[in-house]
Structure formats: C-alpha cells, structure tokens
Motif scaffolding. Structure first.
Motif, PDB file in Angstrom:
ATOM      1  N   ALA A  52       0.833  -1.216   0.000  1.00  0.00           N
ATOM      2  CA  ALA A  52       0.000   0.000   0.000  1.00  0.00           C
ATOM      3  C   ALA A  52       0.863   1.258   0.000  1.00  0.00           C
ATOM      4  CB  ALA A  52      -0.927  -0.010   1.216  1.00  0.00           C
ATOM      5  N   LEU A  53       1.948   1.223   0.776  1.00  0.00           N
ATOM      6  CA  LEU A  53       2.845   2.366   0.843  1.00  0.00           C
ATOM      7  C   LEU A  53       3.521   2.615  -0.502  1.00  0.00           C
ATOM      8  CD1 LEU A  53       4.189   4.548   2.570  1.00  0.00           C
ATOM      9  CD2 LEU A  53       5.934   2.854   3.217  1.00  0.00           C
ATOM     10  N   LYS A  54       3.911   1.532  -1.154  1.00  0.00           N
ATOM     11  CA  LYS A  54       4.558   1.636  -2.451  1.00  0.00           C
ATOM     12  C   LYS A  54       3.595   2.220  -3.479  1.00  0.00           C
ATOM     13  CE  LYS A  54       7.096  -1.108  -5.849  1.00  0.00           C
ATOM     14  NZ  LYS A  54       7.572  -2.468  -6.198  1.00  0.00           N
ATOM     15  N   ALA A  55       2.355   1.739  -3.410  1.00  0.00           N
ATOM     16  CA  ALA A  55       1.335   2.259  -4.347  1.00  0.00           C
ATOM     17  C   ALA A  55       1.069   3.729  -4.084  1.00  0.00           C
ATOM     18  CB  ALA A  55       0.059   1.422  -4.194  1.00  0.00           C
ATOM     19  N   LYS A  56       1.066   4.092  -2.814  1.00  0.00           N
ATOM     20  CA  LYS A  56       0.813   5.478  -2.456  1.00  0.00           C
ATOM     21  C   LYS A  56       1.939   6.386  -2.949  1.00  0.00           C
ATOM     22  CE  LYS A  56      -0.183   8.390   1.529  1.00  0.00           C
ATOM     23  NZ  LYS A  56      -0.339   8.415   2.999  1.00  0.00           N
ATOM     24  N   LYS A  57       3.191   5.903  -2.780  1.00  0.00           N
ATOM     25  CA  LYS A  57       4.342   6.677  -3.241  1.00  0.00           C
ATOM     26  C   LYS A  57       4.319   6.846  -4.755  1.00  0.00           C
ATOM     27  CE  LYS A  57       7.564   5.586   0.499  1.00  0.00           C
ATOM     28  NZ  LYS A  57       8.855   4.936   0.834  1.00  0.00           N
ATOM     29  N   ALA A  58       3.940   5.777  -5.427  1.00  0.00           N
ATOM     30  CA  ALA A  58       3.892   5.825  -6.891  1.00  0.00           C
ATOM     31  C   ALA A  58       2.841   6.830  -7.357  1.00  0.00           C
ATOM     32  CB  ALA A  58       3.606   4.430  -7.451  1.00  0.00           C
ATOM     33  N   THR A  89       1.695   9.411  -5.691  1.00  0.00           N
ATOM     34  CA  THR A  89       2.131  10.764  -5.336  1.00  0.00           C
ATOM     35  C   THR A  89       3.169  11.282  -6.321  1.00  0.00           C
ATOM     36  OG1 THR A  89       1.722  10.269  -3.007  1.00  0.00           O
ATOM     37  CG2 THR A  89       3.138  12.156  -3.500  1.00  0.00           C
ATOM     38  N   SER A  90       4.100  10.404  -6.700  1.00  0.00           N
ATOM     39  CA  SER A  90       5.157  10.781  -7.639  1.00  0.00           C
ATOM     40  C   SER A  90       4.588  11.166  -8.997  1.00  0.00           C
ATOM     41  CB  SER A  90       6.157   9.631  -7.783  1.00  0.00           C
ATOM     42  OG  SER A  90       7.110   9.935  -8.756  1.00  0.00           O
ATOM     43  N   THR A  91       3.607  10.433  -9.452  1.00  0.00           N
ATOM     44  CA  THR A  91       2.986  10.700 -10.759  1.00  0.00           C
ATOM     45  C   THR A  91       2.245  12.030 -10.745  1.00  0.00           C
ATOM     46  OG1 THR A  91       2.743   8.324 -11.124  1.00  0.00           O
ATOM     47  CG2 THR A  91       1.377   9.804 -12.475  1.00  0.00           C
ATOM     48  N   THR A  92       1.549  12.284  -9.697  1.00  0.00           N
ATOM     49  CA  THR A  92       0.772  13.524  -9.592  1.00  0.00           C
ATOM     50  C   THR A  92       1.695  14.746  -9.549  1.00  0.00           C
ATOM     51  OG1 THR A  92      -0.927  12.353  -8.363  1.00  0.00           O
ATOM     52  CG2 THR A  92      -0.933  14.749  -8.208  1.00  0.00           C
ATOM     53  N   GLU A  93       2.765  14.616  -8.776  1.00  0.00           N
ATOM     54  CA  GLU A  93       3.699  15.740  -8.665  1.00  0.00           C
ATOM     55  C   GLU A  93       4.411  15.996  -9.984  1.00  0.00           C
ATOM     56  OE1 GLU A  93       6.198  14.758  -5.449  1.00  0.00           O
ATOM     57  OE2 GLU A  93       4.756  15.346  -3.888  1.00  0.00           O
ATOM     58  N   ALA A  94       4.748  14.935 -10.701  1.00  0.00           N
ATOM     59  CA  ALA A  94       5.417  15.102 -12.005  1.00  0.00           C
ATOM     60  C   ALA A  94       4.512  15.810 -13.001  1.00  0.00           C
ATOM     61  CB  ALA A  94       5.851  13.728 -12.535  1.00  0.00           C
ATOM     62  N   GLY A  95       3.239  15.508 -12.959  1.00  0.00           N
ATOM     63  CA  GLY A  95       2.279  16.161 -13.876  1.00  0.00           C
ATOM     64  C   GLY A  95       2.143  17.650 -13.579  1.00  0.00           C
TER      65      GLY A  95
END
Length: 357
Positions: free
Chosen positions: A333-339, A341-347
C-alpha cells in the motif's frame, strides 16, 4: 441351583453313607468352590475402604444436596471401577444355599433321590405312600415333612420297594447319636418328659451355630480396617447374624443347623489362615493398580502439556504469518501510495506556466 447342590451332596453321601458327615464335607466343598468369588468380594470391599476419605469429603461438601451427593458418589465408584454391592453380597451367599438345602432335606424323595425329575419323584412318593397305607402303617409326620417319614418307613420295612426303584437312596439321618430330621425346638418341648443326650444334642446345634457365627463376625472385624460408620454397621451385623442363625436353626431340621455351624466354622478357619494372605495379596494388587493409575495420570498430563505447547507454537506461527501478511500489505500500500504521489507531482511540474505575459 438345586440340581447342582443335589449332585454334590448325593455324590458325597454315596461315599460316606452318613448324612451328617456328608453335610460337613458338602459345606467344605461349597466353601472351596466359592473361594474365588469371596476373594473378588474382599478386593472390592478393600478398595471401597480406601475410598472412604474421598466419600467423606463428598458427604461434607454436598451435605445439603442428597441428589448431587449420590451422583458424585456414583461417579467416584464408576471412575474407580467399583460396584458398591459386590463387597457385601458374598456374606449372604449361605442363605440361598440354606434355602435350597431346606427343600432337599424336607423332600428327599423328590429332590435328593435320583428318579429323573420332580414329576418322577412325586410318582415314587405316591407309590410309596400307597404301599405303606396298604400295609396298615400310619405315616406320622409334621406338616411338610411327610417324605422323610415315608423314606424312613421304606428303608426299614420295604426292601423290595427299594429294589424296584434303583434311584432310591437309603439315607442315614443320624449324626453323633442325633436324629438330623428333628427340629431342635421339638427337643425343647420334649424336655418336659425327660432329658436325653439326643435332645440335648439337638438343642446344642443351633447354639453352636450361633456361637460360630458370632466368632466369625469377630474374626472378620479384626481382619479388616474400617471407618467409624462402617465399623458401627458391622457391629450391628455381628449380633444380628448369630441371632438369626440361632432362630433359623431352632425351627428347621437339625441337618440345616449342622450346615450353618460347619459353614461358620470353615469361614473362621478361612479368615484366620488366609486372612494375612488376602491382606498381602490385595495390598499388592491395589498398589500395582494405584501405580498404573498414577502412570496413566502422568502420561495424560504430559500429553496435555505437549498439546498445549503445540497449540502455542501453532498460534505463534499463525500470528507471525498474519504479521508478515499485514506487513506485506502495508508495504504494498505504501509503495502504491508513493507511486501515485510521484505521478501527480510530475504532472503538475510539467503543466506549470513558467512565464506570464
């Protein structure tokens, strides 16, 4: 039972040819036959004595609840494999034998002689009665004892009748000068006309029977350790049995008194000679039984402890596996959450307007 007792008594009488001594030897053989049952009963009584402290605790604990007390006491006996009645039944065994002997002695033609059953015996009785009455001889007998009188008349006066009936047994009812078909109470009545050795002997038979019965009770009490309650009950029996013995021996033919006296005498010898052997043997068996019970209890405790340890280990393994799964789920779940978050910030960085104008 009658056929069995008749076979033994008839066989002994065919060798000894004396009713009194036959009765004594008969009593000894019966004692030997019943010896294994007597031993089993003593073992049950001894085991019950061992349980008295536990029974006393139950009586104190459930003093106000008789139903619960009976239930718990029955459970205790069942768990220990004890039948409460088996310990005392053996002491009453002489009574049914006495009743069977009563009919054998009172009706010798039907029950003691060998004519092939009751009906055949009754036919011989009728034939003998007709022969005696046809000869003008009066049959004088107390009610219920006619066959004894018929037997005596045939034995003394009609040898041809005996020859015609091969199953006939010529019974000698005399023992040490005493007529064993007479009742001791009849001898008491005859004392008013004079004292004879035969009458005194008849009267002594029930007295000797009572004395031996009392001595047997005394010896039995000395051979067994008992609680206060059991001891009180035994003391009551110590007086009841001799009195009952005297009463019965006075009102039945003296042959039965001889049996009862011999039975008590042999029982006294058995108690004195085999008492120590019984005590030692029963103690060894009970000790071995207690060791087995203790070993079985220890084995069950170890098995329970092992089962408890296995359950603890299984619970620990389940907990560890559950924790691992939970940790893996949390990591995932933590890994999915990090992924995410990373995608949203990159956009957001890519869409950000760097210049306004």
């Amino acid at each position: 039972m009658n056929d069995f007792l008749v076979a033994i008594l008839n066989g002994i009488n065919s060798v000894i040819h004396n009713y009194g001594w036959s009765m004594v030897v008969f009593t000894l053989l019966i004692k030997l036959i019943l010896l294994p049952l007597d031993y089993k009963s003593r073992k049950s009584m001894r085991r019950m004595t061992r349980l008295q402290p536990q029974v006393a605790k139950l009586q104190k604990k459930y003093a106000n609840d008789k139903e619960k007390l009976n239930q718990k006491t029955a459970e205790l006996y069942r768990r220990e494999g004890i039948n409460p009645m088996s310990g005392c039944l053996w002491s009453f065994l002489p009574l049914p034998i006495l009743m069977a002997l009563y009919y054998i002695i009172r009706e010798p033609i039907v029950y003691f002689m060998n004519f092939g059953g009751k009906d055949a015996g009754l036919a011989v009785v009728n034939a003998a009665r007709s022969l005696i009455e046809g000869a003008g001889i009066e049959i004088v007998a107390s009610p219920g004892y006619e066959q004894i009188a018929i037997s005596n008349i045939i034995n003394s006066q009609f040898p041809d009748f005996i020859a015609e009936h091969p199953g006939w047994v010529n019974i000698d009812y005399h023992f040490l000068g005493i007529d064993l078909i007479q009742t001791p109470w009849s001898a008491v009545s005859s004392l008013s006309t004079g004292i004879t050795l035969a009458a005194v002997g008849l009267i002594l038979i029930p007295i000797i029977s009572g004395v031996f019965s009392f001595l047997l009770s005394k010896v039995s009490m000395s051979q067994s350790a008992q609680t206060a309650a059991a001891n009180g009950s035994t003391k009551m029996m110590m007086w009841m049995m001799p009195l009952m013995s005297i009463y019965i021996a006075f009102i039945v033919p003296a042959a039965l008194g001889v049996y009862w006296a011999a039975q008590s005498a042999f029982s006294i010898i058995q108690e004195m000679v085999l008492g120590k052997f019984y005590t030692k043997k029963l103690q060894e068996e009970e000790d071995a039984r207690q060791e087995m019970i203790q070993a079985d209890r220890q084995k069950r405790m170890e098995e329970a402890k092992l089962l408890q340890e296995q359950q603890r280990q299984q619970a620990a393994q389940k907990k560890s596996l559950k924790e691992k799964r939970q940790a893996a789920q949390e990591a995932k779940a933590l890994k999915a959450k990090k992924a995410a978050t990373s995608t949203t910030e990159a956009g957001r960085v890519g869409d950000r307007p760097y210049a306004r104008g």
